[in-house]
Design an enzyme around this catalytic site. Structure first.
Site, PDB file in Angstrom:
ATOM      1  N   ASP A   2    -101.536 -46.729 -76.436  1.00  0.00           N
ATOM      2  CA  ASP A   2    -102.047 -45.984 -75.280  1.00  0.00           C
ATOM      3  C   ASP A   2    -103.280 -46.674 -74.705  1.00  0.00           C
ATOM      4  OD1 ASP A   2    -101.996 -43.973 -73.433  1.00  0.00           O
ATOM      5  OD2 ASP A   2    -103.135 -42.561 -74.656  1.00  0.00           O
ATOM      6  N   TRP A   7    -107.004 -49.514 -68.867  1.00  0.00           N
ATOM      7  CA  TRP A   7    -107.458 -50.911 -68.989  1.00  0.00           C
ATOM      8  C   TRP A   7    -107.401 -51.584 -67.621  1.00  0.00           C
ATOM      9  CZ3 TRP A   7    -105.564 -55.803 -68.121  1.00  0.00           C
ATOM     10  CH2 TRP A   7    -106.192 -56.867 -68.789  1.00  0.00           C
ATOM     11  N   HIS A  19     -99.864 -52.730 -68.326  1.00  0.00           N
ATOM     12  CA  HIS A  19     -98.669 -52.788 -69.181  1.00  0.00           C
ATOM     13  C   HIS A  19     -98.343 -54.234 -69.535  1.00  0.00           C
ATOM     14  CE1 HIS A  19     -98.222 -48.570 -68.710  1.00  0.00           C
ATOM     15  NE2 HIS A  19     -97.843 -48.598 -67.436  1.00  0.00           N
ATOM     16  N   SER A  47     -92.049 -42.745 -73.878  1.00  0.00           N
ATOM     17  CA  SER A  47     -91.680 -41.418 -74.373  1.00  0.00           C
ATOM     18  C   SER A  47     -90.656 -40.745 -73.466  1.00  0.00           C
ATOM     19  CB  SER A  47     -92.923 -40.527 -74.487  1.00  0.00           C
ATOM     20  OG  SER A  47     -93.318 -40.075 -73.207  1.00  0.00           O
ATOM     21  N   GLU A  49     -91.075 -38.142 -72.022  1.00  0.00           N
ATOM     22  CA  GLU A  49     -91.829 -37.595 -70.886  1.00  0.00           C
ATOM     23  C   GLU A  49     -92.248 -38.688 -69.891  1.00  0.00           C
ATOM     24  OE1 GLU A  49     -92.558 -36.828 -74.183  1.00  0.00           O
ATOM     25  OE2 GLU A  49     -91.470 -34.932 -74.048  1.00  0.00           O
ATOM     26  N   TRP A  51     -90.558 -40.778 -68.373  1.00  0.00           N
ATOM     27  CA  TRP A  51     -89.626 -40.893 -67.241  1.00  0.00           C
ATOM     28  C   TRP A  51     -90.167 -40.187 -66.005  1.00  0.00           C
ATOM     29  CZ3 TRP A  51     -85.991 -44.429 -67.496  1.00  0.00           C
ATOM     30  CH2 TRP A  51     -85.360 -44.710 -68.707  1.00  0.00           C
ATOM     31  N   LEU A 113     -89.628 -57.884 -91.866  1.00  0.00           N
ATOM     32  CA  LEU A 113     -90.305 -56.775 -91.171  1.00  0.00           C
ATOM     33  C   LEU A 113     -89.254 -56.013 -90.363  1.00  0.00           C
ATOM     34  CD1 LEU A 113     -92.853 -55.292 -89.943  1.00  0.00           C
ATOM     35  CD2 LEU A 113     -92.885 -57.099 -88.201  1.00  0.00           C
ATOM     36  N   ARG A 170    -103.359 -44.574 -83.262  1.00  0.00           N
ATOM     37  CA  ARG A 170    -103.284 -44.340 -81.814  1.00  0.00           C
ATOM     38  C   ARG A 170    -104.492 -44.995 -81.152  1.00  0.00           C
ATOM     39  NH1 ARG A 170    -101.509 -39.370 -78.147  1.00  0.00           N
ATOM     40  NH2 ARG A 170    -102.102 -40.272 -76.152  1.00  0.00           N
ATOM     41  N   SER A 178     -98.772 -36.495 -79.354  1.00  0.00           N
ATOM     42  CA  SER A 178     -97.969 -36.678 -78.138  1.00  0.00           C
ATOM     43  C   SER A 178     -96.483 -36.894 -78.413  1.00  0.00           C
ATOM     44  CB  SER A 178     -98.521 -37.834 -77.297  1.00  0.00           C
ATOM     45  OG  SER A 178     -99.825 -37.540 -76.859  1.00  0.00           O
ATOM     46  N   GLU A 189    -101.198 -40.686 -92.871  1.00  0.00           N
ATOM     47  CA  GLU A 189    -102.624 -40.721 -92.553  1.00  0.00           C
ATOM     48  C   GLU A 189    -102.785 -41.070 -91.067  1.00  0.00           C
ATOM     49  OE1 GLU A 189    -104.994 -39.783 -94.587  1.00  0.00           O
ATOM     50  OE2 GLU A 189    -103.528 -39.466 -96.200  1.00  0.00           O
TER      51      GLU A 189
HETATM   52  C1  IPE Z   1     -99.402 -46.507 -72.643  1.00  0.00           C
HETATM   53  O1  IPE Z   1    -100.425 -46.702 -71.728  1.00  0.00           O
HETATM   54  C2  IPE Z   1     -98.151 -47.270 -72.289  1.00  0.00           C
HETATM   55  C3  IPE Z   1     -96.982 -46.445 -71.897  1.00  0.00           C
HETATM   56  C4  IPE Z   1     -96.920 -45.143 -71.855  1.00  0.00           C
HETATM   57  C5  IPE Z   1     -95.789 -47.171 -71.509  1.00  0.00           C
HETATM   58  P1  IPE Z   1    -100.680 -45.654 -70.584  1.00  0.00           P
HETATM   59  O2  IPE Z   1     -99.891 -46.070 -69.388  1.00  0.00           O
HETATM   60  O3  IPE Z   1    -100.422 -44.266 -71.053  1.00  0.00           O
HETATM   61  O4  IPE Z   1    -102.235 -45.858 -70.303  1.00  0.00           O
HETATM   62  P2  IPE Z   1    -103.303 -44.761 -69.894  1.00  0.00           P
HETATM   63  O5  IPE Z   1    -103.263 -43.672 -70.918  1.00  0.00           O
HETATM   64  O6  IPE Z   1    -102.932 -44.267 -68.525  1.00  0.00           O
HETATM   65  O7  IPE Z   1    -104.597 -45.503 -69.905  1.00  0.00           O
HETATM   66 MG    MG Z   2    -101.649 -42.741 -71.801  1.00  0.00          MG
END
Ligand code: IPE
Ligand code: MG
Length: 231
Positions: A2, A7, A19, A47, A49, A51, A113, A170, A178, A189
C-alpha cells in the site's frame, strides 16, 4: 502493498506512476526472500474492491500486470520460484488469465520460493468460494455436511497447500487488514510501517523480521506453556 498512489501524489505525479514505481519494491521483496531462505511470499496486488477505482487507474494496473507477467516469469522460473495466483480469475481479461495459467504451469515444479499473487482477491471472497465448493460437494453426495470442519474448509481456500503465514507486513501507514487473508491470519504476527510501498527496501524488511523475532507466539496458550514446550 500500500502507498503507491500517495508516493506519486507527493511528487505531483499521476497515481499510475506510483504503481510503476512499486514494481521495484516487488523485486526487492522477492530477492530478499530468496536471500533469507523465506519459502513463501504472498503479495496482495489487487483486491476485489479495487475494481471500483477510476477506470483509468484499473486499466493502467491491468496493463502493468500484463507487462510484468510477460517480463518477469521466465526469470522467476530460472531462480526456482513457483508462481501462483489466488483470486477471482474470471474477472480478468483473457490475455491476463492465459498468462497466469502459463506462469503456473511453467513454474509448478519449483520449490525455492512459492510466490503467490493475490489478485482480484478478498478474504471474504475466498471464504465464500470455499463454502460454495463444500456445498456443491455435499449436494452431490461426495461429503457429509455433518463432517465439515476447519481443516476441510481450509483445504478449499486459496493458500491450502502452504503453512499458515507467520508474518503480515502492511506498508503505507494504515492499521487494518483490508480484506486480505482473513481466515489464514488468525495467528499471524501483524507488522505495520509508514513506509510507502515504492520506498520499501531491505532495511524495512530487516526491521519487520527483527520485530517478528521478538514476538512471543502463544497460539492461545499461556507463556509458561509455551516456554515448557520448547524445553
Ligand atoms: C496499493 O497502493 C496498490 C494497489 C491497490 C494496486 P494504493 O494505490 O492503494 O496507494 P495509496 O493508498 O492510494 O497511496
Ligand atoms: Mg491504498
Amino acid at each position: 502493498m500500500d502507498g503507491n498512489g500517495r508516493w506519486a501524489e507527493r511528487r505531483q505525479r499521476p497515481r499510475t506512476l506510483g504503481h510503476r514505481a512499486g514494481v521495484k519494491a516487488v523485486q526487492v521483496c522477492i530477492e530478499y526472500c530468496l536471500a533469507q531462505g523465506i519459502e513463501a511470499l504472498t503479495l496482495f496486488a489487487f483486491s476485489s474492491e479495487n475494481w471500483n477505482r477510476p477506470q483509468e487507474e484499473v486499466g493502467a494496473l491491468m496493463k502493468l500486470f500484463l507487462r510484468m507477467l510477460d517480463s518477469e516469469v521466465d526469470e522467476l522460473h530460472r531462480r526456482g520460484v513457483r508462481v501462483a495466483f489466488i483470486g477471482d480469475r474470471p474477472g480478468f481479461p483473457e490475455a491476463i488469465r492465459a498468462r497466469m495459467a502459463v506462469a503456473e504451469t511453467l513454474t509448478r515444479g519449483n520449490t525455492r520460493l512459492v510466490l503467490t499473487i493475490a489478485a482480484s482477491y478478498g478474504g471474504r471472497w475466498d471464504i465464500a468460494q470455499a463454502c460454495r465448493q463444500l456445498a456443491t460437494e455435499a449436494a452431490a453426495g461426495a461429503i457429509d455436511p455433518a463432517t465439515i470442519d476447519e481443516a476441510m474448509l481450509h483445504s478449499r481456500l486459496g493458500l491450502a497447500d502452504l503453512p499458515e503465514p507467520d508474518l503480515f507486513i502492511r506498508t503505507g501507514g494504515d492499521l487494518r487488514i483490508s480484506n486480505f487473508l482473513l481466515w489464514q491470519l488468525a495467528y499471524t504476527e501483524l507488522w505495520f510501517t509508514e513506509t510507502l510501498w515504492p520506498d520499501l527496501d531491505a532495511s524495512v524488511l530487516d526491521a519487520a523480521l527483527a520485530a517478528f523475532a521478538d514476538r512471543e507466539r502463544r497460539f492461545g496458550l499461556t507463556s509458561a506453556q509455551v516456554a515448557g514446550s520448547t524445553e
